[in-house]
Design an enzyme around this catalytic site. Structure first.
Site, mmCIF file in Angstrom:
data_model
loop_
_atom_site.group_PDB
_atom_site.id
_atom_site.type_symbol
_atom_site.label_atom_id
_atom_site.label_comp_id
_atom_site.label_asym_id
_atom_site.label_seq_id
_atom_site.Cartn_x
_atom_site.Cartn_y
_atom_site.Cartn_z
ATOM 1 N N TYR A 125 60.013 21.452 -24.007
ATOM 2 C CA TYR A 125 60.725 22.744 -23.937
ATOM 3 C C TYR A 125 61.887 22.602 -22.949
ATOM 4 O O TYR A 125 62.084 21.527 -22.371
ATOM 5 C CB TYR A 125 59.747 23.861 -23.550
ATOM 6 C CG TYR A 125 58.757 24.131 -24.664
ATOM 7 C CD1 TYR A 125 59.143 24.853 -25.796
ATOM 8 C CD2 TYR A 125 57.462 23.621 -24.631
ATOM 9 C CE1 TYR A 125 58.257 25.069 -26.852
ATOM 10 C CE2 TYR A 125 56.575 23.834 -25.681
ATOM 11 C CZ TYR A 125 56.977 24.557 -26.783
ATOM 12 O OH TYR A 125 56.114 24.762 -27.818
ATOM 13 N N CYS A 143 41.625 32.195 -34.592
ATOM 14 C CA CYS A 143 40.822 30.994 -34.340
ATOM 15 C C CYS A 143 39.935 30.766 -35.555
ATOM 16 O O CYS A 143 39.334 31.715 -36.066
ATOM 17 C CB CYS A 143 39.961 31.198 -33.090
ATOM 18 S SG CYS A 143 38.805 29.837 -32.776
ATOM 19 N N LYS A 199 36.316 12.854 -36.340
ATOM 20 C CA LYS A 199 36.114 14.142 -37.012
ATOM 21 C C LYS A 199 34.729 14.719 -36.729
ATOM 22 O O LYS A 199 34.381 15.784 -37.229
ATOM 23 C CB LYS A 199 36.291 13.974 -38.529
ATOM 24 C CG LYS A 199 37.697 13.596 -38.962
ATOM 25 C CD LYS A 199 38.604 14.807 -38.952
ATOM 26 C CE LYS A 199 40.014 14.506 -39.389
ATOM 27 N NZ LYS A 199 40.167 14.359 -40.807
#
Ligand SMILES: Cc1cc2nc3c(=O)[nH]c(=O)nc-3n(C[C@H](O)[C@H](O)[C@H](O)COP(=O)(O)O)c2cc1C
Length: 713
Positions: free
Chosen positions: A189, A378, A446
């Site tokens: 940023y 979420c 995963k």
């Protein structure tokens, strides 16, 4: 009193002139849920108040812009650029303070990474950027080439004007009663654009040498000191490493911390990455717990101000070890607080197993929210952005509810319904609960999905849901319920092409089945995973295809992926996609130490399979009707369609039924969980299907007493 399990986690620490009651910090999280003008609203207050109530000691409110006109990191981020924002900010600070938390606001100008405006963006340097993992990326354009944006270097006058705006913004934060302010110098940023040796190509007093690159942040700190007094604490967040060639490395990060300390900064918050390589910024599921703490640890060796570490911190026990070893002063949790704002209390109460651990999927909090300019959600916590799930109303009339399908959507429906007092029976075809979440439990990186499956299983058991495994209920069995939720998910698609029944053809489920031995849940009725030959073609474009390709490539196979689409995995969350493609190409995600694939994975796009011969020859045809062939040992079918449904039969039999998740339409975890939760919340007095065949209840008074009440069916 010393906590018996987590003595370091629950010990206080001084930052500047205030004391944080414990070592738990919510690192800044822009929930993009403010009003359109950037003012605070009830959604923002509720979100942060829950985290404070949940026992977090130091909450840093996410990126808040000092200048809306030139840059908002997300379209509905908070804004600290005008005095009329102060009263709302004060309410926000109060809501956290009343639960004992301390709090700060992170001030951030996005520069080139602005989500709004979309044009005329400024940076340290003239640049054309295309940053697919960033919320400033133009995901709205279908046209590939339109995605890059040009940004221009700020003039020196503009830089000084912005420095002043930062100082003014900090003064507003102070007026609102916050304990501190943090400057966002991480993730590429604006401040980071100046600080970064990779981005900053200036040759004036704001670029070139190290000290010139640091000048903007030093000037801002000096101006804040001038405006807010020497006592108002200021911290700086920056990336320990940018993970890009020519970017900052850890050695410079140490020097930065020392310089900031000398200049009076009160804490540093050590993050990671830059959006050119987004995975280190928004670390996907692949990243192991605490992978970035080495950076805070190195910095901490050289300064005496508090150092915050972040990135994939999930277990209180693990966090305790970081603190006990003196590797950091505070542990920083962002997504974990989204998934479970009560993390600290659960640890404090010595119930860590109750924590709903964030699985780092980035689907709800990033891909399907901030990246597409919506409020944050979420995938596994439906209460984010939807207060109805915080204080669940007990059902007016407890009902008998049948849930068919024990995947995440079905289990979440069962959980919410049971919490509200309904009597729930959960039917699962296989021998264990978890559904599609279990497919990847053997896949390196995963296996976090299993955390969520385990948490749901625990809740379902605790709440007394009757679970019937190996059970596929028919119409007659379901007739006894007041409502039925169909959550049977999807099944593999078998296109009708010659050779589809060849012995060389298998499914993603055969490949991804978790190993039988050593599995604590394995009910003893499952075949071990299929061992494929050395060369495998995976056909499809879905989680099933991506996961199968990774599993097989990880086992050392040569893998081809065939997709009818122009590009593979366009549906995938972009930070995950970035890592996936790096791994397909034989390298790795930044900062990952997992073993790269032995063979690269070849994606064949715009192509379909037309025939599979017993010899192993597979005929392919592309979108220009060009034919080719590949010789493989196995073809893995990895496209899915919704499971066959009892739905129409149930409606014909006048049973109130609803489809959720993939069973309705193939999508992802977020949809399954959200729809399961919503269905369970709807079941109440006056339960019926409305004219859209959606579940409805609690009718308005006007229709609740006769006319207009909808009959089920
Ligand atoms: C939805 C979302 C918003 C975020 N907003 C900010 C932000 O405003 N400022 C910031 O420095 N980092 C932000 N981050 C990065 C997080 O602070 C954190 O560094 C990152 O998610 C990794 O840590 P975690 O595993 O605890 O989530 C954000 C992350 C997410 C997922």
């Amino acid at each position: 009193m010393t906590h018996p399990d987590y003595p370091h986690l629950f010990s206080p620490i001084r930052i500047g002139n205030f004391v944080v009651p414990n070592r738990i910090c919510q690192v800044p999280t822009d929930i993009s849920s403010g009003n359109a003008d950037g003012s605070v609203n009830q959604r923002v207050i509720t979100y942060h108040e829950q985290i404070a109530k949940g026992g977090c000691g130091f909450i840093i409110v996410g990126a808040s812009t000092p200048d809306r006109a030139t840059g908002r990191p997300t379209v509905t981020c908070l804004s600290v650029d005008e005095d009329p924002m102060i009263p709302g900010l004060a309410e926000l600070a109060e809501a956290m303070h009343r639960h004992g938390a301390t709090c700060a606001v992170q001030i951030q100008h996005p520069g080139r990474q602005a989500a709004w405006p979309r044009k005329d963006l400024v940076s340290a340097t003239d640049q054309v950027v295309e940053l697919p993992g960033s919320a400033g990326h133009e995901v709205v354009y279908a046209e590939e080439l339109a995605k890059g944006k040009s940004v221009r270097a700020m003039t020196v006058e503009e830089v000084y004007a912005l420095v002043e705006k930062f100082a003014e913004a900090a003064w507003r934060v102070q007026q609102a009663g916050f304990d501190a302010v943090e400057l966002h110098g991480a993730h590429g940023y604006l401040i980071a654009q100046f600080m970064s040796p990779y981005v900053n190509r200036r040759n004036d007093r704001f670029g070139g040498t190290f000290i010139n690159r640091m000048r903007i942040v030093l000037e801002i700190i000096a101006r804040i000191r001038h405006k807010c007094g020497r006592d108002f604490p200021v911290g700086v967040r920056y990336s320990g490493e940018e993970w890009i060639e020519g970017g900052r490395t850890i050695a410079e990060s140490v020097t930065i911390a020392q310089l900031l300390e000398q200049q009076g900064a009160d804490f540093v918050d050590i993050s990671a990455g830059i959006f050119e390589a987004p995975a280190a910024v928004m670390d996907p599921m692949y990243y192991p717990q605490g992978w970035n703490t080495y950076a805070a640890e190195e910095v901490k060796k050289h300064v005496s101000i508090p150092v915050i570490t972040s990135h994939t911190l999930r277990d209180p026990g693990y966090c305790e070890k970081i603190l006990a070893a003196g590797r950091a002063d505070l542990v920083g949790l962002s997504r974990q607080m989204i998934a479970d704002p009560y993390w600290a209390n659960k640890a404090y109460a010595r119930q860590p197993e109750e924590i709903r651990k964030c699985i780092s999927c980035l689907v709800g909090c990033w891909q399907e929210s901030l990246m597409i300019k919506r409020h944050m959600r979420c995938a596994i916590n439906p209460a984010v952005g939807d207060e109805r799930f915080i204080h669940l109303e007990p059902a007016g009339t407890p009902r008998r509810l049948g849930v068919v399908g024990g995947g995440p959507g079905g289990m979440e429906a069962a959980r919410i319904a049971a919490l509200r007092g309904h009597q729930v029976t959960l039917f699962e075809r296989t021998g264990e609960l978890g559904g599609a979440l279990l497919c990847t439990c053997m896949l390196p990186g995963k296996n976090k999905l299993r955390w969520y499956a385990d948490w749901l299983r625990r809740q379902v058991a605790k709440l007394g849901v009757e679970v019937r495994l190996h059970s596929t209920p028919g119409l007659e069995e379901l007739r006894g319920f007041d409502a039925v939720i169909l959550a049977t998910g999807s099944k593999v698609a078998r296109p009708a092409i010659p050779g589809i029944d060849s012995t060389r053809v298998c499914t993603f489920e055969d490949v991804l089945r978790c190993k039988v031995e050593g599995c604590e849940y394995h009910p003893g009725d499952r075949e071990p995973p299929l061992e494929c030959g050395q060369t495998v073609l995976v056909w499809g474009d879905h989680f099933a295809a991506a996961d199968s390709a990774e599993k097989l490539a990880g086992d050392g196979k040569k893998v081809y992926v065939v997709t009818e689409n122009r590009e593979f995995a366009q549906w995938m969350e972009p930070c995950h996609r970035d890592v996936l493609f790096k791994r397909f190409a034989g390298s790795n995600g930044e900062g990952l130490t997992s073993k790269p694939f032995q063979h690269t994975v070849t994606v064949i796009a715009n192509t379909t399979v037309t025939e599979i011969k017993d010899s192993g020859e597979v005929a392919l045809m592309d979108h220009r009707f060009r034919k080719s062939a590949l010789a493989v040992d196995n073809v893995v079918l990895a496209s899915v369609v919704p499971e066959e449904s009892l739905y129409d039969q149930l409606l014909d039999a006048e049973i109130t039924a609803v489809k959720i998740g993939d069973h309705k339409r193939v999508r992802n975890l977020l949809s399954a969980v959200k729809e399961g939760a919503n269905a369970a919340l709807t079941i109440d007095d006056g339960l019926a299907l409305n004219a859209n065949r959606a579940l409805t209840s609690r009718h308005p008074t006007e229709v609740g007493r006769g006319a207009g009440v909808i009959a089920a069916g």
